[in-house]
Design a protein around this motif. Sequence first.
Motif, short mmCIF file in Angstrom:
data_model
loop_
_atom_site.label_atom_id
_atom_site.label_comp_id
_atom_site.label_asym_id
_atom_site.label_seq_id
_atom_site.Cartn_x
_atom_site.Cartn_y
_atom_site.Cartn_z
N ASP A 106 49.25 44.02 39.50
CA ASP A 106 47.93 43.99 38.88
C ASP A 106 47.14 45.20 39.38
O ASP A 106 46.88 45.34 40.56
CB ASP A 106 47.18 42.68 39.14
CG ASP A 106 46.94 42.40 40.63
OD1 ASP A 106 47.86 42.62 41.43
OD2 ASP A 106 45.83 41.95 40.97
N LEU A 131 48.51 35.63 42.38
CA LEU A 131 47.66 36.53 41.60
C LEU A 131 46.24 36.00 41.43
O LEU A 131 45.30 36.78 41.24
CB LEU A 131 48.29 36.79 40.23
CG LEU A 131 49.46 37.77 40.23
CD1 LEU A 131 50.24 37.67 38.92
CD2 LEU A 131 48.99 39.20 40.46
N SER A 189 42.95 38.36 44.31
CA SER A 189 42.35 38.33 42.97
C SER A 189 40.95 38.93 43.09
O SER A 189 40.03 38.28 43.57
CB SER A 189 42.27 36.90 42.43
OG SER A 189 41.58 36.87 41.20
N ARG A 214 47.68 41.78 34.43
CA ARG A 214 48.50 40.99 35.35
C ARG A 214 49.87 40.83 34.71
O ARG A 214 49.96 40.45 33.54
CB ARG A 214 47.88 39.61 35.63
CG ARG A 214 46.50 39.66 36.28
CD ARG A 214 45.99 38.26 36.62
NE ARG A 214 44.63 38.29 37.14
CZ ARG A 214 43.59 37.66 36.56
NH1 ARG A 214 43.80 36.94 35.47
NH2 ARG A 214 42.39 37.75 37.08
#
Length: 796
Positions: A275, A541, A716, A735
């Motif tokens: 990400d 994530l 995150s 992502r």
Amino acid sequence: MKILKRILTIILVVIVLAVAGGMIYLNSVKMRALPDYNSDVDLENLSAPVTVFRDSVGIPHIYADNEEDLYRTVGYVMAQDRLWQMDLLRRITTGRLSEVLDPGLVEADQLFRALDFPKKSRLVISQTDPDILLCLEAFTDGVNQFINQNQKKLSFEFTMLGYKPDPWETVHTFNLIGYMAWDLSSGWNTDMALYKIQQVVPDTLFRELLPDMKFQGIPVFPDYMSSDNTLELQSAMTDAIGIIDELGLQVFEASNNWAVSGKKSETGMPIMANDMHLGLMAPGIWYQIHQVIEGELNVTGVALPGSPFIIAGHNENIGWGMTNVTVDDLDFYLETINPADSNQYLLDGEWQDMRVVKEEIVVKGAEEPAIRINRFTHRGPVVSEFKGVKDRIISASWQGNEYSNEIRSLYLLNHAGNWEDFREAVKTFNSVSQNIIYADRFGNIGLQTSAGIPIRHSGGILVYPGDTTLYDWQGQVPFEELPYSYNPECGYVSSANNKTVDDNYPYYIGSWFSLPWRIGRIREMLEEKEVLGTEDFKRMLRDQNSHFAMKMTPVYLDALQDHTSGEYQPAYQALADWDYNMHSTSAAALIFEIMWLELNRAMFHDELGEHYRQLAYNAIAKNLVEKTRVTGQSLWCDNVNTPDNTESFHDNIRTAFQHTMDTITSMYGPDVSTWEWGTLHKVALMHPMGGVPIVEKLFKVNRGPYPIGGSSHTVSPYSYPKGKNFIADHGASERHIFQTADWDRSLTVIPTGTSGIPASPHYLDQTKLYINNMYHRDHFSREAVETNHLYKALFE
């Protein structure tokens, strides 16, 4: 949003005309750029028909017989969805924003011209494989065919701003790759900020700001001090960076990536995640696309609008993703200017002529172009004026101007079949400087640093003397000596902009790496379980547990113990009971984030005034506060306005806590149980023109704000700009979870959508998925694509 206020008059004129002509015209402006994805397209110069499927979120899956047909169609399709964004990006790289936006952007245009992206691009083009150039020429032709066929069907931004796009050129694509190398988070900000702070604080305070003294080979000579002792951290460079942020065009600020081997995977084969943390705007910076030549190429992932190749993604054999190395790829030099000729500088005892370029900048609404002068030494552009240094001439040497060939790298990455192909591809990916993660269907994982690391006389934090070649770069670290990891025994690889190698590495890479908060949490989660699967990767994530808070909060509590009572006690208890999760409903997270800003004010305001806000989210302040957390003391803790007292770090923490309580109580009342981080911390996806209320009302270009958790220090991430407000404008720009055992099981999401046209159902159709940490399938096999397609068109 200064740009938007300045163009409001232009937009209002268009709206008045629309009202006078009836709402039919206005509706036409809104809808006319909307393509029919099921409509066949007459595309010239194809050797065979090309089929374009689009799935439920509008992602194009392009099937062609050969490369020229493929990339010609890619150009057309990309322009169909993102032409105005492509035009905006190329205007930045060529210094032509004033031409269509506003006269107030002349200085920004001058800066972008000083960076001279086209000069580098022409060099790279001259040394690029002819077969790759043919692909790019086909892409360019596809873009231009779309422009020519749709002059009366352009997106609303062109109408609102009153212009039409020029033809696309191959050099514009190369410019975009050069633009990616302009790392807005490294030396462009930190080195010059240090130079300016050096002018106004004692040497003892200044030295505490330096991140690692062992790399400092240059003493702080009084001869190199400026005579201007006023501190101005705001500059034309800062304004230009603000423009980039405002337009949603910043790239590669930060990122996470990791991969696990088969022995740690529930499938017995590698799983990979990536990400990239960039600006959150509408449309988003990435364009999702799948490109296929049966039996030759099958690659999917994200591309930069204006460039045809996949930057992060996977093909049939390998997957890859990127994080910024945060290499120190920039040095500043204090030049000695000839008193008799301001265009000459001293070098090794002789006066050298600068290259002087007269810039004619076309300005919207002006009869004559604005004239500006850019000057260049042998190292690079003179940037002192851009950086707000008024009485000295400072030039810059920047890796982005050195030879590299990211276009070659991306083309070869898209075609790579194994680790050896992968490493051969990324050899020339050395201006953008990334840690590139790798996983393949044969069971291998790896991580390769691909960076242009200058070989220096010494570390590059301070401004060098420019009158000698002693401090000129002596080349780059050879690719063969760059760090990499391949199939490590631990069964995983990971990076998060953290320090690349230990101190035994023979070359200086940089000093402003991200502190190990995100990477620490990532590795903690990687080691929590022996075997990980897709659900674990999803959890990672979306994780908002903060290692920064875990380390900092006990220090806060220690300082506040026995100093809080009465109305402050519930807030203290919220911190004491906290599990360090920065979720949106957390009161402790709200206290912690406000307290960070207040701690910076307590430490820096007395010396730097309101400029402390610019440092609060800068690597300089983060590094100093982290050192102070470990050592317990810093000279910056003492308030210069209270000469009879010597304040400690704990004193600063208590002051910060009191101010935090005052701030939050004034906003939300005294009941701590009602405080929530997400009440203040939100994310909004804003179109570059969406700050003009009538544009939003008519075209519905924005989404949000949505309450969210996290911060810049969580895996995150949702970070916000320098404490001016707490609306997040940076976060995960995509992502990906790649399953090498079965690529069709891979998952992906972007914050926005495929289309850049607000009237499209695919404009921001992935936003709710993204906000809720959900995904859609990344269809890859022909069977999966055809089974799940929503649209189909034939290009011939």
